[in-house]
Design a protein around this motif. Structure first.
Motif, short mmCIF file in Angstrom:
data_model
loop_
_atom_site.label_atom_id
_atom_site.label_comp_id
_atom_site.label_asym_id
_atom_site.label_seq_id
_atom_site.Cartn_x
_atom_site.Cartn_y
_atom_site.Cartn_z
N TYR A 120 -5.16 8.48 1.73
CA TYR A 120 -5.52 7.07 1.91
C TYR A 120 -6.28 6.55 0.69
N SER A 122 -8.13 2.43 -0.63
CA SER A 122 -8.20 0.97 -0.46
C SER A 122 -8.37 0.37 -1.84
N LEU A 160 -5.34 -1.79 2.45
CA LEU A 160 -5.42 -0.40 2.87
C LEU A 160 -4.06 0.25 2.64
#
Length: 165
Positions: A120, A122, A160
């Motif tokens: 992940y 952002s 995101l």
């Protein structure tokens, strides 16, 4: 240019770059210069020596000019995830494939971490160069965090993104 994993011995040099990043692009980081300038060097030494956090630095003639961190989740139900944080290249060195090489290094590291299936990150929604880079490495947007950060009275949205290994 050389890229290598940073350790506690690099803490002072990393702290200097980190504070530069927080001053140069305050909208790109959840932390602030005002907060981190008060941190002791021990905090950065511990961060760089962590078993679950990998921070890589890009060096040009011995000077640290860029960095990125990868942190693996520690909770049993989330150990299949890792998150990329704090990507930064000093302004005068941008546009020279340094961020690309840092991303390549992080993604190689992920291969050596057993069980990680998802990565992940952002990114500020208006940061087109960064989003283009992340898309090129297979990251896709899965959501938008509206007004994620508020810097000097201005709100910034964060995109995101995730990449499946």
């Amino acid at each position: 240019m050389e890229i290598r994993r940073l350790n506690g011995l690099d803490a002072e040099m990393y702290l200097k770059l980190r504070l530069e990043a927080l001053q140069t692009n305050p909208e790109a980081f959840a932390s602030s210069y005002e907060e981190e300038k008060e941190y002791s060097i021990d905090i950065f030494e511990n961060r760089l020596n962590s078993l679950y956090s990998y921070t890589f630095g890009a060096f040009d003639n011995g000077s640290l000019i860029g960095s990125v961190s990868l942190v693996r989740e520690q909770k049993n139900k989330m150990k299949h995830r890792a998150t990329i944080y704090a990507m930064y290249v000093t302004p005068e060195k941008r546009g020279k494939t340094i961020a690309k090489k840092l991303m390549m290094t992080v993604l190689e590291q992920v291969k050596d971490i057993e069980g990680v299936e998802q990565i992940y990150l952002s990114v500020m929604a208006t940061n087109t160069p960064a989003k283009t880079l992340y898309n090129a490495f297979g990251f896709n947007t899965y959501g938008m965090d509206k007004k994620a950060l508020k810097v000097n009275g201005t709100y910034y949205d964060e995109e995101l993104m995730v990449r499946y290994v």
